[in-house]
Design a protein around this motif. Structure first.
Motif, PDB file in Angstrom:
ATOM      1  N   PRO A  59      59.265  -0.096 -25.348  1.00  0.00           N
ATOM      2  CA  PRO A  59      60.455  -0.159 -24.395  1.00  0.00           C
ATOM      3  C   PRO A  59      59.953   1.233 -23.413  1.00  0.00           C
ATOM      4  CG  PRO A  59      60.931   0.850 -26.523  1.00  0.00           C
ATOM      5  CD  PRO A  59      59.631   0.361 -26.863  1.00  0.00           C
ATOM      6  N   VAL A  60      60.455   0.979 -22.317  1.00  0.00           N
ATOM      7  CA  VAL A  60      60.294   1.651 -21.087  1.00  0.00           C
ATOM      8  C   VAL A  60      61.462   2.904 -20.999  1.00  0.00           C
ATOM      9  CG1 VAL A  60      59.925   2.112 -18.674  1.00  0.00           C
ATOM     10  CG2 VAL A  60      58.930   0.190 -19.872  1.00  0.00           C
ATOM     11  N   ASP A  61      60.989   4.229 -20.785  1.00  0.00           N
ATOM     12  CA  ASP A  61      62.156   5.208 -20.711  1.00  0.00           C
ATOM     13  C   ASP A  61      62.508   5.108 -19.324  1.00  0.00           C
ATOM     14  OD1 ASP A  61      63.821   7.264 -20.937  1.00  0.00           O
ATOM     15  OD2 ASP A  61      62.534   8.812 -21.492  1.00  0.00           O
ATOM     16  N   TRP A  62      63.495   4.659 -19.076  1.00  0.00           N
ATOM     17  CA  TRP A  62      64.078   4.573 -17.546  1.00  0.00           C
ATOM     18  C   TRP A  62      64.690   5.643 -16.957  1.00  0.00           C
ATOM     19  CZ3 TRP A  62      61.228   1.279 -15.047  1.00  0.00           C
ATOM     20  CH2 TRP A  62      60.804   0.142 -15.849  1.00  0.00           C
ATOM     21  N   ASN A  63      64.968   6.546 -17.968  1.00  0.00           N
ATOM     22  CA  ASN A  63      65.300   7.936 -17.600  1.00  0.00           C
ATOM     23  C   ASN A  63      64.281   8.703 -16.953  1.00  0.00           C
ATOM     24  OD1 ASN A  63      68.286   7.757 -18.622  1.00  0.00           O
ATOM     25  ND2 ASN A  63      67.234   7.484 -20.576  1.00  0.00           N
ATOM     26  N   ASP A  64      63.095   8.462 -17.336  1.00  0.00           N
ATOM     27  CA  ASP A  64      61.957   9.159 -16.698  1.00  0.00           C
ATOM     28  C   ASP A  64      61.887   8.821 -15.217  1.00  0.00           C
ATOM     29  OD1 ASP A  64      58.784   9.320 -16.190  1.00  0.00           O
ATOM     30  OD2 ASP A  64      59.153  10.552 -17.545  1.00  0.00           O
ATOM     31  N   LYS A  70      57.901   3.791 -10.198  1.00  0.00           N
ATOM     32  CA  LYS A  70      56.902   2.580 -10.360  1.00  0.00           C
ATOM     33  C   LYS A  70      57.740   1.288  -9.996  1.00  0.00           C
ATOM     34  CE  LYS A  70      54.083   4.900 -13.999  1.00  0.00           C
ATOM     35  NZ  LYS A  70      53.598   4.545 -15.299  1.00  0.00           N
ATOM     36  N   ILE A  71      58.994   1.091 -10.236  1.00  0.00           N
ATOM     37  CA  ILE A  71      59.480  -0.095  -9.995  1.00  0.00           C
ATOM     38  C   ILE A  71      59.420  -0.770  -8.373  1.00  0.00           C
ATOM     39  CG2 ILE A  71      62.134  -1.335  -9.810  1.00  0.00           C
ATOM     40  CD1 ILE A  71      62.733   0.896 -12.006  1.00  0.00           C
ATOM     41  N   PHE A  72      59.552   0.318  -7.482  1.00  0.00           N
ATOM     42  CA  PHE A  72      59.455   0.070  -6.093  1.00  0.00           C
ATOM     43  C   PHE A  72      58.046  -0.308  -5.588  1.00  0.00           C
ATOM     44  CE2 PHE A  72      58.787   1.468  -1.505  1.00  0.00           C
ATOM     45  CZ  PHE A  72      59.737   0.745  -1.173  1.00  0.00           C
ATOM     46  N   THR A  97      64.582   5.636  -1.297  1.00  0.00           N
ATOM     47  CA  THR A  97      65.571   5.401  -2.125  1.00  0.00           C
ATOM     48  C   THR A  97      65.056   4.891  -3.317  1.00  0.00           C
ATOM     49  OG1 THR A  97      65.722   3.182  -1.228  1.00  0.00           O
ATOM     50  CG2 THR A  97      67.339   4.816  -0.401  1.00  0.00           C
ATOM     51  N   SER A  98      63.552   4.851  -3.659  1.00  0.00           N
ATOM     52  CA  SER A  98      62.968   4.085  -4.941  1.00  0.00           C
ATOM     53  C   SER A  98      63.546   4.697  -6.322  1.00  0.00           C
ATOM     54  CB  SER A  98      61.552   4.376  -4.520  1.00  0.00           C
ATOM     55  OG  SER A  98      61.044   5.673  -4.627  1.00  0.00           O
ATOM     56  N   ASP A  99      63.681   6.032  -6.056  1.00  0.00           N
ATOM     57  CA  ASP A  99      63.982   6.878  -7.337  1.00  0.00           C
ATOM     58  C   ASP A  99      65.499   6.201  -7.775  1.00  0.00           C
ATOM     59  OD1 ASP A  99      63.535   8.676  -9.594  1.00  0.00           O
ATOM     60  OD2 ASP A  99      65.331   9.707  -8.934  1.00  0.00           O
ATOM     61  N   TYR A 100      66.300   5.787  -6.995  1.00  0.00           N
ATOM     62  CA  TYR A 100      67.517   5.305  -7.425  1.00  0.00           C
ATOM     63  C   TYR A 100      67.543   3.569  -7.264  1.00  0.00           C
ATOM     64  CZ  TYR A 100      68.724   9.996  -6.188  1.00  0.00           C
ATOM     65  OH  TYR A 100      69.200  11.328  -6.146  1.00  0.00           O
ATOM     66  N   LEU A 101      66.498   2.970  -7.219  1.00  0.00           N
ATOM     67  CA  LEU A 101      66.523   1.399  -7.159  1.00  0.00           C
ATOM     68  C   LEU A 101      67.148   0.837  -8.268  1.00  0.00           C
ATOM     69  CD1 LEU A 101      65.750  -0.957  -5.236  1.00  0.00           C
ATOM     70  CD2 LEU A 101      63.455  -0.718  -6.250  1.00  0.00           C
ATOM     71  N   SER A 111      70.963  -3.619  -1.780  1.00  0.00           N
ATOM     72  CA  SER A 111      70.562  -3.335  -0.375  1.00  0.00           C
ATOM     73  C   SER A 111      69.128  -3.013  -0.490  1.00  0.00           C
ATOM     74  CB  SER A 111      71.585  -2.134   0.046  1.00  0.00           C
ATOM     75  OG  SER A 111      71.180  -1.195  -0.907  1.00  0.00           O
ATOM     76  N   THR A 112      68.483  -2.208  -1.169  1.00  0.00           N
ATOM     77  CA  THR A 112      67.226  -1.868  -0.752  1.00  0.00           C
ATOM     78  C   THR A 112      66.209  -3.006  -1.235  1.00  0.00           C
ATOM     79  OG1 THR A 112      67.618   0.461  -1.320  1.00  0.00           O
ATOM     80  CG2 THR A 112      65.040  -0.336  -1.451  1.00  0.00           C
ATOM     81  N   VAL A 113      66.513  -3.910  -2.232  1.00  0.00           N
ATOM     82  CA  VAL A 113      65.685  -4.946  -2.748  1.00  0.00           C
ATOM     83  C   VAL A 113      65.936  -5.956  -1.501  1.00  0.00           C
ATOM     84  CG1 VAL A 113      65.924  -6.750  -4.035  1.00  0.00           C
ATOM     85  CG2 VAL A 113      66.018  -4.533  -5.130  1.00  0.00           C
ATOM     86  N   LEU A 114      67.155  -5.884  -0.925  1.00  0.00           N
ATOM     87  CA  LEU A 114      67.150  -7.283   0.207  1.00  0.00           C
ATOM     88  C   LEU A 114      66.546  -6.700   1.402  1.00  0.00           C
ATOM     89  CD1 LEU A 114      70.516  -8.656  -0.915  1.00  0.00           C
ATOM     90  CD2 LEU A 114      68.423  -9.844  -0.594  1.00  0.00           C
ATOM     91  N   GLY A 115      66.720  -5.350   1.628  1.00  0.00           N
ATOM     92  CA  GLY A 115      66.243  -4.844   2.757  1.00  0.00           C
ATOM     93  C   GLY A 115      64.725  -4.944   2.798  1.00  0.00           C
ATOM     94  N   VAL A 116      63.909  -4.645   1.609  1.00  0.00           N
ATOM     95  CA  VAL A 116      62.479  -4.889   1.598  1.00  0.00           C
ATOM     96  C   VAL A 116      62.332  -6.466   1.733  1.00  0.00           C
ATOM     97  CG1 VAL A 116      60.511  -4.615   0.289  1.00  0.00           C
ATOM     98  CG2 VAL A 116      62.136  -2.843   0.293  1.00  0.00           C
ATOM     99  N   TYR A 117      62.970  -7.083   1.069  1.00  0.00           N
ATOM    100  CA  TYR A 117      62.521  -8.551   0.968  1.00  0.00           C
ATOM    101  C   TYR A 117      62.801  -9.137   2.599  1.00  0.00           C
ATOM    102  CZ  TYR A 117      61.760 -13.213  -0.756  1.00  0.00           C
ATOM    103  OH  TYR A 117      60.970 -14.476  -1.060  1.00  0.00           O
TER     104      TYR A 117
END
Length: 698
Positions: A59-64, A70-72, A97-101, A111-117
């Protein structure tokens, strides 16, 4: 605990605490296609992530914060891995905004996902408009230039700004024009311009039909790829294809396709299908055209959506489809295939007896070819089992009184774990085949339930495309010293996936890792053969090792430790090397050198004359190498490349047992070396025992 921490993070922040969505950069033209969000995406993303984090082996620790960042990067890479569309400025615009994605997505803010797409869509349309305007204004670009185009773009830096992107697009336009000239030399300059113009306009129309679900699937799978390469979400259409592939039924030519920026590529050749039997289609080939029947118009499909290309290629069993493929370096060829229903009858285990003369005596070796570890997933399919089929073929070979059995698992990418244990049990009896360690650390011992047990000497053939269940069987045979493993290092997939229906789709999650009975794992490492055969493939560049997020190779407590004796392994390897030094196999070294040279090219010249010269040089080299091979096989030499292609076509039409297969030939000899070694040691043991008995009597 992981999920509780994730929930605490979401509860502690609200959307009001996030940085606002920055429009930044160039305003989007109203003429550009834009994708709007689906209100259900946030909930679906949360459900998928909860399931995966609950079930995944790692499992990935998404609190890190580092993990979240890395998601962005993964999302950008999923959209534009070749760095041909998004500039560094584009990426930087949204990166803040990547840290909050992840938090945005889980709260339904895309908004960020669609903005990039949408920026990605905009850039695609900008490029196509740019190419069209260039053609309308300047006509056909010069096909002679001193420039080169970087084609190996996995590590390519992003263009810093719009001006740099446009220069790249101009080089890509020239590249397209050169490719088309090489594909169809008889086209006039104006016809090339018209063909390219039509291609780009068709691509624009395809973009107008962009499905919003494509955005969600692209993003969610880029996120899931951070767990490991095999965890993924399949929407409804993709889940149907997954079931078809696992159950062994597939209609068409038998190839797995992958969409790319400009071309649909061949990702994998399915065992037992027309493409595999023909042999000309190769992974990495880009499909530039599809024609129906022997004389139907060849439709340019560059820039088409993958689903549209698939519809063109699929068709009625017995009908013909012509596919034009483009290879790096400008090599283009048209391949005609007869569509077929790829059933288990054409994919399942098959056997044959190979008679040969070796070491001054006659031998009979049974060869069992197994393309996949298939099993039916639906009750209506009836009883379909790779294990039962291999058992049947093994019984036939034993009745034929063969001297040994060779299990051919080359290009077998895996399948059912249960079938793998059944097949291993045919040679091992009732023994543990593999250890499966789950997330909790508990280990399950997968023990076989043998239908029968054979005592025949045996070997297993593997190559870099043998994966998962193939590696389990090969490793078990090797670890119990039941037989020898021959070929090249295998793929290195030592993980277990669980596939469950999830809403209208499927969710595949890696929940465990395979360990060999000696405590090591094939994960990343692969199975190393006892007798290694040369190959044109670079095994360091293939397999699980190439994926950054692949699970690591670890060690647990061994269950059983044995192996071939080092003297035997060394002797088998020595004999194999001696054979490869024979004139009969000297062409192999030249072929490997040719492929290595091709792999090292990361650019192509934007010059038609240079590209033609490179192509002609390579074709002449192929003829020279194959003439050397023809000489040792007592075949007449080829006058030119066309004659070589005619022979290759005829060779592909032959049944497998009639084709030249130098790897199988060498594997048969290695297995006989193994048989003779065993017989010699048994004879020495009997002599020693007899001597001891005489001494005791005396």
């Amino acid at each position: 605990m992981q999920l509780l921490l994730l929930g605490a993070l979401i509860g502690a922040l609200s959307l009001s605490s996030l940085p606002g969505h920055a429009a930044g950069g160039k305003a989007v033209s109203e003429s550009w296609v834009q994708v709007a969000p689906d209100p259900e995406w946030g909930a679906l993303a949360g459900q998928i992530l909860t399931q995966v984090n609950h079930r995944h082996y790692r499992p990935v620790d998404w609190n890190d914060a580092e993990q979240r960042s890395k998601i962005f990067e993964a999302y950008i890479d999923a959209l534009d891995s070749g760095a041909t569309l998004l500039s560094a400025e584009d990426v930087q615009q949204y990166e803040k905004t990547s840290d909050y994605l992840l938090l945005q997505v889980l709260q339904g803010n895309f908004s960020t996902v669609l903005g990039v797409y949408n920026r990605y869509l905009e850039r695609q349309q900008e490029r196509l408009h740019h190419q069209i305007v260039q053609l309308e204004t300047n006509g056909l670009p010069s096909l002679e230039s001193d420039e080169h185009l970087l084609i190996d773009r996995d590590e390519a830096p992003r263009a810093p700004d719009d001006a740099s992107l446009q220069k790249l697009w101009e080089r890509m336009l020239r590249h397209d024009a050169i490719n088309l000239r090489m594909e169809e030399p008889d086209l006039s300059d104006q016809e090339i311009v018209e063909r390219l113009d039509k291609r780009y306009r068709t691509y624009l129309k395809r973009l107008e039909r962009t499905d919003a679900d494509d955005v969600f699937q692209t993003f969610i799978n880029s996120l899931l790829s951070l767990y490991d390469p095999h965890t993924a979400y399949f929407a409804q259409d993709d889940s149907e294809d997954f079931e078809i592939n696992m159950s062994g039924k597939l209609e068409g030519i038998g190839a797995l396709l992958r969409g790319d920026i400009d071309f649909v590529r061949i990702e994998e050749i399915s065992p037992g299908g027309p493409a595999q039997r023909d042999g000309r289609l190769q992974p990495g080939d880009r499909i530039s055209g599809v024609g129906q029947g022997e004389e139907g118009e060849m439709i340019d499909v560059a820039g088409w959506d993958i689903s549209e290309v698939v519809r063109r290629i699929r068709g009625t069993k017995g009908s013909t489809v012509r596919i034009r493929v483009l290879r790096e370096g400008g090599e283009s060829r048209e391949i005609s295939l007869v569509r077929d229903t790829i059933k288990l009858e054409s994919r399942n285990a098959s056997s044959r007896v190979v008679p040969l003369t070796y070491r001054d005596r006659e031998w009979k070796i049974g060869v069992i070819a197994l393309p996949s570890f298939y099993v039916s997933m639906r009750p209506e399919d009836g009883s379909i089992s790779a294990g039962a089929d291999v058992a049947r073929e093994l019984a036939v070979l034993e009745q034929a009184k063969v001297d040994g059995v060779l299990l051919d698992l080359r290009y077998n990418s895996g399948g059912s774990l249960d079938e793998a244990t059944k097949i291993a049990g045919l040679f091992l009896g009732r023994r543990v085949v593999v250890q499966v360690q789950q997330r909790s650390g508990s280990t399950v011992l997968e023990q076989n339930r043998p239908i029968q047990t054979s005592r025949l000497p045996m070997g297993v053939m593997i190559n870099p495309f043998s994966a998962s269940a193939s590696e389990i069987v090969a490793a078990a045979i090797q670890d119990y010293a039941r037989g020898i493993v021959i070929g090249q290092r295998s793929h290195g997939k030592g993980t277990v996936q669980d596939v469950r229906f999830f809403g209208e789709g499927l969710l595949r999650v890696t929940f465990a890792k395979f360990f060999r009975i000696n405590g090591t794992t094939s994960q990343r490492r692969g199975v190393l053969p006892d007798v290694e055969l040369p190959t044109v493939h670079n095994t360091d560049e293939l397999g699980e090792r190439q994926y950054p997020t692949a699970l690591t190779s670890t060690v647990i407590a061994p269950l059983y430790r044995t192996a071939l004796s080092e003297p035997q392994r060394s002797e088998l390897q020595r004999l194999s090397r001696e054979r490869l030094e024979m004139p009969k196999y000297s062409w192999l070294k030249r072929q490997r050198e040719r492929y290595q040279t091709m792999r090292e090219r990361d650019t192509v010249p934007l010059s038609l004359s240079k590209r033609l010269a490179e192509r002609d040089t390579d074709r002449n080299l192929q003829v020279d190498i194959e003439n050397e091979r023809a000489q040792v096989n007592n075949r007449p030499p080829f006058a030119d490349f066309d004659a070589l292609e005619e022979w290759r076509t005829a060779e592909r039409a032959l049944d497998p047992e009639e084709r030249e297969d130098h790897e199988l030939e060498q594997a048969l000899h290695a297995l006989i070396d193994h048989v003779l070694w065993q017989r010699e040691k048994k004879s020495e043991a009997r002599v020693a025992a007899s001597s001891d008995e005489r001494e005791q009597r005396e």
